[in-house]
Design an enzyme around this catalytic site. Structure first.
Site, PDB file in Angstrom:
ATOM      1  N   LEU A 138       1.687   2.378  13.910  1.00 58.81           N
ATOM      2  CA  LEU A 138       0.269   2.551  13.640  1.00 58.81           C
ATOM      3  C   LEU A 138      -0.177   1.675  12.472  1.00 58.81           C
ATOM      4  CD1 LEU A 138      -0.169   6.413  14.007  1.00 58.81           C
ATOM      5  CD2 LEU A 138      -0.920   4.641  15.603  1.00 58.81           C
ATOM      6  N   ASP A 150      -8.510 -42.218   5.514  1.00 57.67           N
ATOM      7  CA  ASP A 150      -7.964 -41.054   6.221  1.00 57.67           C
ATOM      8  C   ASP A 150      -9.031 -40.055   6.631  1.00 57.67           C
ATOM      9  OD1 ASP A 150      -5.379 -41.886   6.297  1.00 57.67           O
ATOM     10  OD2 ASP A 150      -4.716 -40.753   4.558  1.00 57.67           O
ATOM     11  N   GLU A 162       2.648 -24.418   3.724  1.00 53.82           N
ATOM     12  CA  GLU A 162       2.142 -24.353   2.353  1.00 53.82           C
ATOM     13  C   GLU A 162       2.166 -22.934   1.789  1.00 53.82           C
ATOM     14  OE1 GLU A 162       0.614 -28.027   4.283  1.00 53.82           O
ATOM     15  OE2 GLU A 162       0.490 -25.897   4.839  1.00 53.82           O
ATOM     16  N   HIS A 220       0.820  -1.208   0.000  1.00 54.17           N
ATOM     17  CA  HIS A 220       0.000   0.000   0.000  1.00 54.17           C
ATOM     18  C   HIS A 220       0.858   1.264   0.000  1.00 54.17           C
ATOM     19  CE1 HIS A 220       0.784  -1.209   4.166  1.00 54.17           C
ATOM     20  NE2 HIS A 220       0.716   0.065   4.494  1.00 54.17           N
ATOM     21  N   SER A 224      -1.763  -7.842  -0.476  1.00 48.34           N
ATOM     22  CA  SER A 224      -2.240  -8.746   0.562  1.00 48.34           C
ATOM     23  C   SER A 224      -1.060  -8.940   1.506  1.00 48.34           C
ATOM     24  CB  SER A 224      -2.684 -10.084  -0.032  1.00 48.34           C
ATOM     25  OG  SER A 224      -3.196 -10.917   0.970  1.00 48.34           O
ATOM     26  N   ASP A 274       5.202  -2.990   9.964  1.00 46.93           N
ATOM     27  CA  ASP A 274       5.112  -3.703  11.232  1.00 46.93           C
ATOM     28  C   ASP A 274       3.762  -4.395  11.404  1.00 46.93           C
ATOM     29  OD1 ASP A 274       3.997  -1.151  11.372  1.00 46.93           O
ATOM     30  OD2 ASP A 274       4.648  -0.754  13.415  1.00 46.93           O
TER      31      ASP A 274
END
Length: 615
Positions: free
Chosen positions: A179, A413, A356, A68, A116, A147
């Site tokens: 922030l 399974d 993954e 961004h 993303s 952060d």
């Protein structure tokens, strides 16, 4: 550049970030302003890059993980002379190359699409792996993180992988501005909290004042000289740095500055500094050479072979024929059979363990460096990395994904291991190719073809053995299908793929004994789908019965329906799919319980034929 020049360059980057966002009426100027000093020092004193030759083998690589903050990236491009001021002010406008979040589809200097959060560092790890293990080049990979995104688990998958691989060519620059979007981050300005986490994964860490250009300069030099460890530079910064009305204030994320002209004046006005970015050193990477002939494995018709076994053997053969093919695994290579490649081509095999997201991200990073990656795990577990697949498509990345243990046919399974949604999710990806082979020779041929396709390629394999139907020299064009049973008196058409092809053939044999002829189509290419064959079958038989070891939504049935979305009449279409929640049972019991076995197909066909002759 010296200290004064670096300070001026940083202010220019801030001003241009404000200007671009103001012109667009949107954007993230305050997130860009916090990292302006970090970017200025990197661009002027440490980054080695030829903007005229983005494919130069010795170019450093930069990934803006906090996508961004694109105004900062574009401002840096302007300072380097890659874009001009006029283009800078087209930010976020229709047809502009300078999109809200950067993508390599538009800009050749962008390594991967970001936006993303939590994906830039994982992809950067893939690029660094390429440099360390494949390219054997000394280029550095610089990743600018925010952060806030350090709350993402994918960041720590990447951190552990980089530490394990001793990627000392990788530097993460963390803009700790305290922030996030809606308020303070979890750890605020506690640099030690972040340092402890990176150190736990084997990273070297440096804590700096992110607005002290001399301290930043020293930190970058320390990162470049650190051996045996990746480096995380943790920089304490202030969001909106330099403009009193917005500096370190909440509630301004993602908003252009209200008083942009005043802010620009406070920052010292518009500048037009140009940076002479360091040239990369001379380098030559020996590109992989393809063998003249690809010797794929071959099986005789009637042999019992699992498609996952065929995948493993075909991939190993492909690796012999093509030196640009690499393989990645999520610690299930003994089940997916990716281990066959590992045994023959250990230098091009990457074990990502049970991570993954990192596996897919590393594949994207390797693809960005020109390699052809095949990444395999259970189909069910690829759902965990779906956002990475989605972003890979936005990047235009060419990666091959292989999902094994698909459907209820895996047996005992149980549902946690069953890929029952994978066809739907992969079909939804823009420009994807989705393949579902039913036998070994078909699998091998499709695996080889995938290497030369574009975009996201997905192939689904099965756990159990199944008879080989096709000869080793049979061709399987992408977008095609195979009509396995056909007559002029067919009463309906069964469309199947993978394990259900075999069930459909057995049902056709049983029904023929009752005087009911049905057509059987092996729709191995789920996307793109063979519209011509399906439309002809609908015209000839009047009814299509799809049968799939997958959920009803988004899979084979919907793929078949897509052949009739051009306005023509839609034929009668009946679907057999997995509509229950499976438990543990044998493969045969699972298929029967789901209503997709030979008995279920035959029963549905009888009913449809009876209904067709009712006046």
């Amino acid at each position: 550049m010296n200290t004064g020049e670096l300070v001026e360059l940083a202010q220019q980057l801030r001003v241009d970030s404000v200007r671009a966002s103001a012109a667009a009426g949107s954007g993230h100027p305050t997130s860009s302003m916090s990292a302006a000093d970090l970017m200025a020092v990197l661009l002027a004193n440490h980054f080695r890059y030829d903007f005229d030759r983005p494919a130069h083998p010795a170019n450093d690589r930069f990934v803006l993980s906090k996508g961004h903050a694109s105004p900062l990236l574009y401002a840096a491009y302007k300072a380097a002379g890659a874009v001009d001021d006029e283009e800078l002010l087209t930010f976020r406008k229709l047809d502009s190359r300078l999109e809200g979040h950067p993508t390599p589809r538009k800009l050749p200097w962008v390594e991967t699409a970001t936006g993303s959060l939590g994906q830039g560092l994982p992809v950067g790890v893939g690029i660094a792996l390429s440099g360390k293990r494949l390219d054997r080049s000394d280029y550095r990979v610089w990743v600018l993180c925010g952060d806030s995104e350090l709350a993402e688990g994918s960041i720590w998958e990447a951190a552990e992988h980089a530490g394990h691989e001793h990627l000392d060519n990788l530097t993460a620059i963390v803009d700790v501005n305290r922030l996030g979007q809606r308020g303070p981050t979890r750890h605020g300005h506690d640099l030690d909290a972040y340092a402890r986490r990176f150190q736990a994964f084997g990273w070297h860490t440096v804590e700096v004042d992110g607005h002290d250009v001399d301290a930043i300069d020293r930190a970058y030099g320390e990162a470049a000289s650190t051996k045996g460890q990746p480096t995380a530079i943790l920089a304490r910064t202030l969001k909106g740095k330099g403009v009193a009305d917005v500096e370190d204030r909440e509630g301004l994320h993602g908003k252009p500055l209200k008083n942009a002209d005043d802010a620009i004046e406070e920052l010292g006005g518009v500048r037009d500094l140009r940076v002479q970015v360091q040239e990369p050193p001379a380098a030559r990477i020996l590109h992989a050479v393809r063998a003249g002939h690809l010797d794929l494995p071959r099986w005789d018709t009637g042999e019992e072979v699992a498609t996952r076994d065929a995948y493993g053997q075909a991939l190993a053969a492909l690796g012999t024929g093509r030196g640009d093919v690499v393989a990645l695994d999520g610690e299930v290579g003994d089940s997916t059979r990716t281990e066959y490649f590992a045994k023959e081509h250990a230098d091009r095999y990457f074990e990502c363990y049970i991570a993954e997201q990192q596996m897919v991200a590393a594949a994207v990073g390797l693809a960005a460096r020109g390699w052809v990656p095949y990444a395999g795990t259970f189909a069910a577990f690829l759902t965990r990395a779906y956002d990475f697949v989605r972003m890979a498509s936005i990047s235009g990345a060419g990666i091959n994904l292989v999902g094994s243990h698909a459907g209820v046919a895996i047996g005992q399974d149980g549902p946690s291991q069953m890929g029952l949604e994978d066809l739907a999710m992969m079909r939804a990806i823009h420009g994807s190719t989705v393949l579902y082979p039913c036998d070994a020779n078909q699998t091998a041929r499709l695996i080889a073809q995938m290497a030369d396709l574009e975009g996201i390629r997905y192939l689904r394999t099965g756990r159990g053995e199944s008879p080989v139907l096709y000869g080793a020299d049979e061709e399987f064009p992408i977008g095609g299908s195979k009509v396995l049973r056909f007559s002029q008196s067919d009463r309906l058409t069964v469309v199947a793929a993978g394990v259900t092809v075999h069930e459909a053939l057995k049902a056709a044999e049983a029904l023929e004994q009752e005087g009911i002829r049905i057509r059987v189509v092996d729709l191995y290419s789920v996307k793109p789908v063979d519209r011509a064959t399906l439309r002809q079958a609908a015209e000839d038989t009047g009814c299509l019965l799809t049968v799939e070891d997958h959920r009803e939504e988004g899979g084979l049935g919907d793929a078949v329906l897509d052949a009739f979305t051009d306005g023509r009449p839609v034929p009668r279409l009946v679907r057999l799919a997995v509509r229950t929640m499976p438990g543990s049972a044998s493969p045969e019991e699972q298929l029967h319980a789901a209503g997709i076995d030979v008995e279920s197909i035959a029963a549905a066909a009888r009913l449809l034929v009876e209904q067709a002759i009712v006046p």
